[in-house]
Design a protein around this motif. Structure first.
Motif, PDB file in Angstrom:
ATOM      1  N   LEU A 111      16.046   6.325  76.047  1.00  0.00           N
ATOM      2  CA  LEU A 111      16.014   6.940  74.720  1.00  0.00           C
ATOM      3  C   LEU A 111      15.184   8.220  74.744  1.00  0.00           C
ATOM      4  N   TYR A 112      14.063   8.192  75.443  1.00  0.00           N
ATOM      5  CA  TYR A 112      13.191   9.362  75.523  1.00  0.00           C
ATOM      6  C   TYR A 112      13.890  10.544  76.195  1.00  0.00           C
ATOM      7  N   PHE A 113      14.732  10.291  77.194  1.00  0.00           N
ATOM      8  CA  PHE A 113      15.346  11.377  77.959  1.00  0.00           C
ATOM      9  C   PHE A 113      16.696  11.845  77.415  1.00  0.00           C
ATOM     10  N   ILE A 114      17.230  11.221  76.379  1.00  0.00           N
ATOM     11  CA  ILE A 114      18.510  11.650  75.804  1.00  0.00           C
ATOM     12  C   ILE A 114      18.482  13.105  75.334  1.00  0.00           C
ATOM     13  N   PRO A 115      17.433  13.591  74.653  1.00  0.00           N
ATOM     14  CA  PRO A 115      17.429  15.014  74.268  1.00  0.00           C
ATOM     15  C   PRO A 115      17.546  15.952  75.468  1.00  0.00           C
ATOM     16  N   LEU A 116      16.952  15.591  76.582  1.00  0.00           N
ATOM     17  CA  LEU A 116      17.047  16.410  77.793  1.00  0.00           C
ATOM     18  C   LEU A 116      18.495  16.485  78.268  1.00  0.00           C
ATOM     19  N   ILE A 117      19.175  15.358  78.281  1.00  0.00           N
ATOM     20  CA  ILE A 117      20.565  15.313  78.736  1.00  0.00           C
ATOM     21  C   ILE A 117      21.460  16.110  77.790  1.00  0.00           C
ATOM     22  N   LEU A 118      21.281  15.931  76.477  1.00  0.00           N
ATOM     23  CA  LEU A 118      22.092  16.672  75.505  1.00  0.00           C
ATOM     24  C   LEU A 118      21.841  18.169  75.589  1.00  0.00           C
ATOM     25  N   SER A 119      20.592  18.549  75.737  1.00  0.00           N
ATOM     26  CA  SER A 119      20.256  19.969  75.836  1.00  0.00           C
ATOM     27  C   SER A 119      20.822  20.584  77.110  1.00  0.00           C
ATOM     28  N   PHE A 120      20.780  19.843  78.196  1.00  0.00           N
ATOM     29  CA  PHE A 120      21.346  20.334  79.453  1.00  0.00           C
ATOM     30  C   PHE A 120      22.856  20.524  79.317  1.00  0.00           C
ATOM     31  N   ALA A 121      23.528  19.584  78.672  1.00  0.00           N
ATOM     32  CA  ALA A 121      24.974  19.704  78.463  1.00  0.00           C
ATOM     33  C   ALA A 121      25.287  20.933  77.605  1.00  0.00           C
ATOM     34  N   ARG A 122      24.473  21.188  76.571  1.00  0.00           N
ATOM     35  CA  ARG A 122      24.682  22.368  75.724  1.00  0.00           C
ATOM     36  C   ARG A 122      24.494  23.644  76.534  1.00  0.00           C
ATOM     37  N   GLU A 123      23.450  23.698  77.339  1.00  0.00           N
ATOM     38  CA  GLU A 123      23.200  24.893  78.142  1.00  0.00           C
ATOM     39  C   GLU A 123      24.300  25.110  79.180  1.00  0.00           C
ATOM     40  N   LEU A 124      24.798  24.032  79.745  1.00  0.00           N
ATOM     41  CA  LEU A 124      25.898  24.133  80.699  1.00  0.00           C
ATOM     42  C   LEU A 124      27.151  24.673  80.010  1.00  0.00           C
TER      43      LEU A 124
ATOM     44  N   PHE B  46      10.466  15.710  74.809  1.00  0.00           N
ATOM     45  CA  PHE B  46       9.782  15.783  73.513  1.00  0.00           C
ATOM     46  C   PHE B  46       9.705  17.216  73.020  1.00  0.00           C
ATOM     47  N   ARG B  47       9.489  18.169  73.922  1.00  0.00           N
ATOM     48  CA  ARG B  47       9.461  19.586  73.524  1.00  0.00           C
ATOM     49  C   ARG B  47      10.831  20.037  73.021  1.00  0.00           C
ATOM     50  N   ILE B  48      11.885  19.584  73.687  1.00  0.00           N
ATOM     51  CA  ILE B  48      13.244  19.903  73.237  1.00  0.00           C
ATOM     52  C   ILE B  48      13.458  19.352  71.829  1.00  0.00           C
ATOM     53  N   TRP B  49      13.002  18.128  71.590  1.00  0.00           N
ATOM     54  CA  TRP B  49      13.120  17.527  70.269  1.00  0.00           C
ATOM     55  C   TRP B  49      12.367  18.364  69.241  1.00  0.00           C
ATOM     56  N   GLN B  50      11.173  18.838  69.594  1.00  0.00           N
ATOM     57  CA  GLN B  50      10.396  19.675  68.677  1.00  0.00           C
ATOM     58  C   GLN B  50      11.110  20.994  68.392  1.00  0.00           C
ATOM     59  N   PHE B  51      11.675  21.641  69.419  1.00  0.00           N
ATOM     60  CA  PHE B  51      12.398  22.895  69.216  1.00  0.00           C
ATOM     61  C   PHE B  51      13.587  22.699  68.283  1.00  0.00           C
ATOM     62  N   SER B  52      14.337  21.622  68.487  1.00  0.00           N
ATOM     63  CA  SER B  52      15.491  21.343  67.628  1.00  0.00           C
ATOM     64  C   SER B  52      15.045  21.073  66.196  1.00  0.00           C
ATOM     65  N   LYS B  53      13.966  20.330  66.044  1.00  0.00           N
ATOM     66  CA  LYS B  53      13.444  20.034  64.706  1.00  0.00           C
ATOM     67  C   LYS B  53      13.034  21.321  63.993  1.00  0.00           C
ATOM     68  N   GLU B  54      12.323  22.205  64.701  1.00  0.00           N
ATOM     69  CA  GLU B  54      11.899  23.469  64.103  1.00  0.00           C
ATOM     70  C   GLU B  54      13.087  24.358  63.754  1.00  0.00           C
TER      71      GLU B  54
ATOM     72  N   ASP C 299      21.760  19.962  67.943  1.00  0.00           N
ATOM     73  CA  ASP C 299      20.382  19.956  67.429  1.00  0.00           C
ATOM     74  C   ASP C 299      20.174  18.814  66.440  1.00  0.00           C
ATOM     75  N   ALA C 300      21.156  18.582  65.570  1.00  0.00           N
ATOM     76  CA  ALA C 300      21.043  17.491  64.595  1.00  0.00           C
ATOM     77  C   ALA C 300      20.970  16.136  65.299  1.00  0.00           C
ATOM     78  N   ILE C 301      21.792  15.935  66.312  1.00  0.00           N
ATOM     79  CA  ILE C 301      21.769  14.669  67.060  1.00  0.00           C
ATOM     80  C   ILE C 301      20.432  14.491  67.767  1.00  0.00           C
ATOM     81  N   ILE C 302      19.935  15.583  68.368  1.00  0.00           N
ATOM     82  CA  ILE C 302      18.641  15.513  69.066  1.00  0.00           C
ATOM     83  C   ILE C 302      17.532  15.114  68.101  1.00  0.00           C
ATOM     84  N   VAL C 303      17.538  15.686  66.898  1.00  0.00           N
ATOM     85  CA  VAL C 303      16.496  15.368  65.920  1.00  0.00           C
ATOM     86  C   VAL C 303      16.618  13.922  65.443  1.00  0.00           C
ATOM     87  N   LEU C 304      17.837  13.441  65.284  1.00  0.00           N
ATOM     88  CA  LEU C 304      18.029  12.076  64.777  1.00  0.00           C
ATOM     89  C   LEU C 304      17.858  11.000  65.844  1.00  0.00           C
TER      90      LEU C 304
END
Length: 132
Positions: A97-110, A21-29, A59-64
């Motif tokens: 669904l809740y953990f998808i932003p975590l997975i996407l963010s981890f892939a981006r960081e990797l 949820f925090r990752i989603w908030q960061f992407s939204k901001e 970021d757009a995918i995470i927000v949507l």
């Protein structure tokens, strides 16, 4: 002291549960801070156009993902309620669904880590070539 370590471990685990949820908030901001920009092209780094576009796209995918996902879950629960008394599987979808932003963010960081590794190896190679 063991109790403090256990409590601290539980805090770390709990913060991991809140992390998507925090990752989603960061992407939204991040996206909200650029809504006034007229051209998407101005967001892109000239040297790394595709990489910077991928960063914004993630970021757009995470927000949507939450709004679209919740709509699909709601539709699934409503359709499932016609066939069963309780649509357990529709609600069960909320967990991944809740953990998808975590997975996407981890892939981006990797991917970013590999990009930095590539840039550093390139810089080291140039330095070694100059010295020879």
């Amino acid at each position: 002291t063991m109790l403090k370590a256990i409590i601290f471990s539980l805090k770390i685990l709990f913060s991991g549960i809140l992390l998507p949820f925090r990752i989603w908030q960061f992407s939204k901001e991040k996206l909200l801070s650029k809504t006034e920009i007229k051209s998407i092209q101005s967001l892109l780094d000239e040297d790394y156009i595709v990489t910077s576009w991928l960063d914004w796209m993630i970021d757009a995918i995470i927000v949507l993902i939450y709004p679209i996902g919740f709509i699909f879950v709601l539709i699934g629960v409503l359709i499932g309620s016609f066939f069963t008394t309780f649509s357990f599987f529709g609600i069960l979808v909320l967990v991944p669904l809740y953990f998808i932003p975590l997975i996407l963010s981890f892939a981006r960081e990797l991917g970013g880590s590999f990009m930095l590794l590539h840039m550093n190896v390139k810089r080291i190679r140039k330095t070694l070539e100059v010295k020879q």
